[in-house]
Write a protein that holds these residues in place. Structure first.
Motif, PDB file in Angstrom:
ATOM      1  N   ASN A  60       0.862  -1.175   0.000  1.00 28.85           N
ATOM      2  CA  ASN A  60       0.000   0.000   0.000  1.00 28.85           C
ATOM      3  C   ASN A  60       0.904   1.232   0.000  1.00 28.85           C
ATOM      4  OD1 ASN A  60      -1.493   2.334   1.072  1.00 28.85           O
ATOM      5  ND2 ASN A  60      -3.146   0.890   1.465  1.00 28.85           N
ATOM      6  N   CYS A  61       0.712   2.102  -0.979  1.00 22.88           N
ATOM      7  CA  CYS A  61       1.548   3.299  -1.119  1.00 22.88           C
ATOM      8  C   CYS A  61       0.842   4.490  -0.482  1.00 22.88           C
ATOM      9  CB  CYS A  61       1.858   3.562  -2.586  1.00 22.88           C
ATOM     10  SG  CYS A  61       2.697   2.197  -3.422  1.00 22.88           S
ATOM     11  N   ASP A  62       0.875   4.530   0.843  1.00 19.68           N
ATOM     12  CA  ASP A  62       0.383   5.678   1.616  1.00 19.68           C
ATOM     13  C   ASP A  62      -1.075   6.003   1.369  1.00 19.68           C
ATOM     14  OD1 ASP A  62       2.957   5.997   2.662  1.00 19.68           O
ATOM     15  OD2 ASP A  62       3.561   7.313   1.027  1.00 19.68           O
ATOM     16  N   ALA A 153      -3.706  11.861  -8.292  1.00 20.73           N
ATOM     17  CA  ALA A 153      -2.735  11.919  -7.195  1.00 20.73           C
ATOM     18  C   ALA A 153      -2.156  10.544  -6.904  1.00 20.73           C
ATOM     19  CB  ALA A 153      -3.410  12.490  -5.945  1.00 20.73           C
ATOM     20  N   CYS A 154      -2.922   9.500  -7.188  1.00 21.74           N
ATOM     21  CA  CYS A 154      -2.454   8.130  -6.947  1.00 21.74           C
ATOM     22  C   CYS A 154      -1.261   7.784  -7.827  1.00 21.74           C
ATOM     23  CB  CYS A 154      -3.596   7.149  -7.189  1.00 21.74           C
ATOM     24  SG  CYS A 154      -4.456   7.401  -8.760  1.00 21.74           S
ATOM     25  N   MET A 155      -1.345   8.110  -9.109  1.00 20.90           N
ATOM     26  CA  MET A 155      -0.242   7.795 -10.010  1.00 20.90           C
ATOM     27  C   MET A 155       0.970   8.688  -9.758  1.00 20.90           C
ATOM     28  SD  MET A 155      -1.042   5.146 -11.794  1.00 20.90           S
ATOM     29  CE  MET A 155      -1.854   4.544 -10.302  1.00 20.90           C
ATOM     30  N   LYS A 156       0.717   9.924  -9.354  1.00 26.56           N
ATOM     31  CA  LYS A 156       1.829  10.794  -8.989  1.00 26.56           C
ATOM     32  C   LYS A 156       2.576  10.217  -7.795  1.00 26.56           C
ATOM     33  CE  LYS A 156      -0.470  14.957 -10.710  1.00 26.56           C
ATOM     34  NZ  LYS A 156      -1.160  16.217 -10.343  1.00 26.56           N
ATOM     35  N   ARG A 157       1.831   9.738  -6.807  1.00 27.41           N
ATOM     36  CA  ARG A 157       2.472   9.122  -5.630  1.00 27.41           C
ATOM     37  C   ARG A 157       3.206   7.843  -6.024  1.00 27.41           C
ATOM     38  NH1 ARG A 157       4.951   6.471  -3.233  1.00 27.41           N
ATOM     39  NH2 ARG A 157       4.949   5.805  -1.048  1.00 27.41           N
ATOM     40  N   TYR A 158       2.612   7.029  -6.867  1.00 27.01           N
ATOM     41  CA  TYR A 158       3.259   5.790  -7.285  1.00 27.01           C
ATOM     42  C   TYR A 158       4.604   6.075  -7.932  1.00 27.01           C
ATOM     43  CZ  TYR A 158       4.174   1.396  -9.687  1.00 27.01           C
ATOM     44  OH  TYR A 158       4.776   0.236 -10.124  1.00 27.01           O
ATOM     45  N   GLU A 160       6.612   8.448  -7.575  1.00 26.45           N
ATOM     46  CA  GLU A 160       7.640   9.022  -6.700  1.00 26.45           C
ATOM     47  C   GLU A 160       8.622   7.979  -6.197  1.00 26.45           C
ATOM     48  OE1 GLU A 160       5.626  10.975  -3.541  1.00 26.45           O
ATOM     49  OE2 GLU A 160       4.939  12.656  -4.770  1.00 26.45           O
ATOM     50  N   THR A 161       8.133   6.776  -5.903  1.00 27.99           N
ATOM     51  CA  THR A 161       8.988   5.777  -5.246  1.00 27.99           C
ATOM     52  C   THR A 161       8.944   4.388  -5.879  1.00 27.99           C
ATOM     53  OG1 THR A 161       7.230   5.194  -3.679  1.00 27.99           O
ATOM     54  CG2 THR A 161       8.779   6.919  -3.002  1.00 27.99           C
TER      55      THR A 161
END
Length: 421
Positions: A60-62, A153-158, A160-161
C-alpha cells in the motif's frame, strides 16, 4: 495446469469490493493513512489482502494506490486499474453498493468501471502464478485510487517511489487496442453578478466527467427540474444532458440570465472549437457542473480534444467566442493526449492476443476516455468493453455481463503472459 475462470470466486470477491463506498471525493474521512478518503484506502487494502491470500507480494503506497505482484526478474509488466468510482446519482433500481446478479447480468456502481476489471485482473495474476507458466518478467497489478478525480494523485504518488513497468495496459476502456486517447481539459467559467439582477438559483452535476442526469433551478418563486441520462464524458452523445435541457426550458419560459446565455453557446460550434483530426476524430464537449445564485454564476465543462491539437489554442478560441458575456475563463485541469505507435511491440502484441481470441482482425482504435495508460511510457488501454457491447460506465444501474467478464479474464491472462516473455 489448465487456466479457467472461477466465476463464483470472482463474483464473491467483487461483491465485497462493491460494498466499500469508494466514491471519488466522497469516500469518508480524509486522514494521514487515507488521503483520498477512508473508503478508497479500504478498497485498496481489500484488493491487497485478497492478493496476499493468493500468495502475491503486496504494498500500500500511503493510501493513494497499491500493487500486487508475483514472479522474479529485473523487468516488470503491469495491468493498471482503479477502485474509486464516480457518484451514484439518482434513480437506481438496484442497490448501487452491492452486487445484484440477474442471469448473466451483474449490477453495481463500479461493476464495470473499474472494480469488476480490477477483480478480473487480480484473478488473472493468481491464475498465472498457480499455473507456473514460464515467464521472464515480474507481473504486477497496480491499483489506483484517484482515477475519477482527474488529478491522478495516486499515479503521482506511485511514480515518486515505485518501479515503472516496461510495458503496461489499463483494462478500463475497450477493445481492440486503444493506441490513442484524446487530450482532456476542464474549463471553468465564472462571473460575479451585478446587483438587481433577477436571482436564478441553479445547480447541476456532481462529477465533471459524467453527463449530468438531473438539473434544478428556482426562479421567481417557481421550481424547475430537468432529468436526462448520465453517460461518460468521453461519449457525451450517449447521454442526455439535463443541464442543457433545463437551460432550454428556462429560456423558453422567457427567463434571461448570463448563465443561460453561456449555456446556449456551450457546444463545440458555439465555443468555436468544432475541431477534428485524422488520428483521433472529433472534439467532444460536456457542460457538466453549473451553479448560480444571487452573487455568482459558474459553469464547468469537460472537453476531449484531438491528439494533434493544443489546449492553448482551444482556450483562445473559447475566450474569443464568449468574451462578450463577461465570464472569466480558466483551465483547471489538463491531461495530455496519448499516442502510441501502432507498429510498436506493445500494440501489435496486444492486438494479436485480441485477434487470436475473438477472430476480429480490425485494427487498433482511438478513444476519448482517459485511462492510466497516460501515466506511463509504453502503455495503452486494452479492455474491457467489446465492440457492440453497451458501455454503462458512469451510468445509472451500471451493469456488465458475466460472459464479458470471463472473456476479459482469458484475454488479460494471455496479454500478461505475452508481455512477460
Amino acid at each position: 495446469m489448465t487456466i479457467h475462470f472461477d466465476k463464483q470466486a470472482v463474483l464473491e470477491a467483487l461483491r465485497g469490493l462493491l460494498q466499500i463506498k469508494s466514491v471519488n471525493a466522497n469516500a469518508g474521512a480524509v486522514t494521514a493513512e487515507a488521503p483520498l478518503g477512508t473508503g478508497i484506502n479500504e478498497a485498496i487494502n481489500y484488493v491487497l489482502e485478497l492478493g496476499k491470500s493468493f500468495g502475491l507480494t503486496t504494498k500500500n503506497c500511503d493510501g493513494y494506490c497499491g500493487y500486487v505482484e508475483f514472479a522474479t526478474g529485473p523487468d516488470m509488466v503491469a495491468a493498471i486499474t482503479h477502485v474509486d468510482t464516480v457518484e451514484v446519482g439518482d434513480d437506481w433500481t438496484v442497490p448501487p453498493f452491492d452486487l445484484t446478479i440477474d442471469g448473466d447480468t451483474i449490477y453495481g456502481r463500479g461493476v464495470l468501471d473499474d472494480k469488476g476489471l480490477t477483480m478480473v485482473a487480480l484473478f488473472a495474476l493468481k491464475a498465472l502464478k498457480d499455473a507456473q507458466i514460464p515467464i521472464n518478467k515480474r507481473i504486477r497489478l497496480i491499483i489506483g485510487g484517484d482515477e475519477e478525480g482527474g488529478s491522478w494523485a495516486c499515479m503521482k504518488r506511485y511514480k515518486e517511489t515505485e518501479e515503472t513497468p516496461v510495458y503496461s495496459f489499463s483494462p478500463d476502456s475497450g477493445y481492440p487496442v486503444i493506441f490513442a486517447e484524446k487530450g482532456i481539459m476542464n474549463v471553468i467559467f465564472e462571473k460575479e453578478l451585478e446587483a438587481g439582477l433577477p436571482v436564478l438559483n441553479l445547480s447541476s452535476g456532481k462529477q465533471i466527467n459524467s453527463v449530468p442526469d438531473v438539473a434544478r433551478a428556482d426562479y421567481d418563486g417557481q421550481t424547475y427540474e430537468a432529468r436526462g441520462k448520465s453517460a461518460h464524458a468521453s461519449d457525451p452523445q450517449k447521454g442526455d444532458n439535463a443541464l442543457i435541457k433545463l437551460a432550454n426550458e428556462l429560456r423558453a419560459a422567457g427567463i434571461q440570465h448570463p448563465l443561460l446565455e453561456l449555456l446556449e453557446r456551450a457546444t463545440p460550434e458555439g465555443f468555436g472549437i468544432n475541431l477534428s483530426d485524422q488520428v483521433s476524430g472529433n472534439l467532444t464537449l460536456n457542460p457538466a457542473i453549473a451553479y448560480g445564485d444571487e452573487n455568482i454564476a459558474v459553469l464547468r465543462c469537460d472537453i476531449r480534444y484531438p491528439v494533434t491539437k493544443k489546449s492553448s489554442e482551444l482556450c483562445a478560441a473559447i475566450q474569443k467566442a464568449t468574451v462578450d458575456l463577461g465570464f472569466s475563463l480558466k483551465m483547471d485541469h489538463e491531461t495530455l493526449p496519448l499516442h502510441v505507435d501502432q507498429e510498436s511491440f506493445l500494440v501489435t502484441s496486444l492486438q494479436k492476443v485480441y485477434a487470436d481470441y475473438t477472430g476480429d482482425t480490425s485494427g487498433p482504435i482511438v478513444s476519448g476516455g482517459g485511462t492510466y495508460a497516460r501515466a506511463f511510457d509504453n502503455a495503452v488501454a486494452f479492455g474491457g468493453v467489446f465492440p457492440g457491447e453497451i458501455n454503462t460506465c458512469h451510468q445509472t444501474d451500471e451493469f456488465w455481463s458475466i460472459d464479458s467478464m470471463a472473456k476479459n479474464f482469458d484475454i488479460i491472462v494471455k496479454a500478461l503472459e505475452v508481455l512477460a516473455q
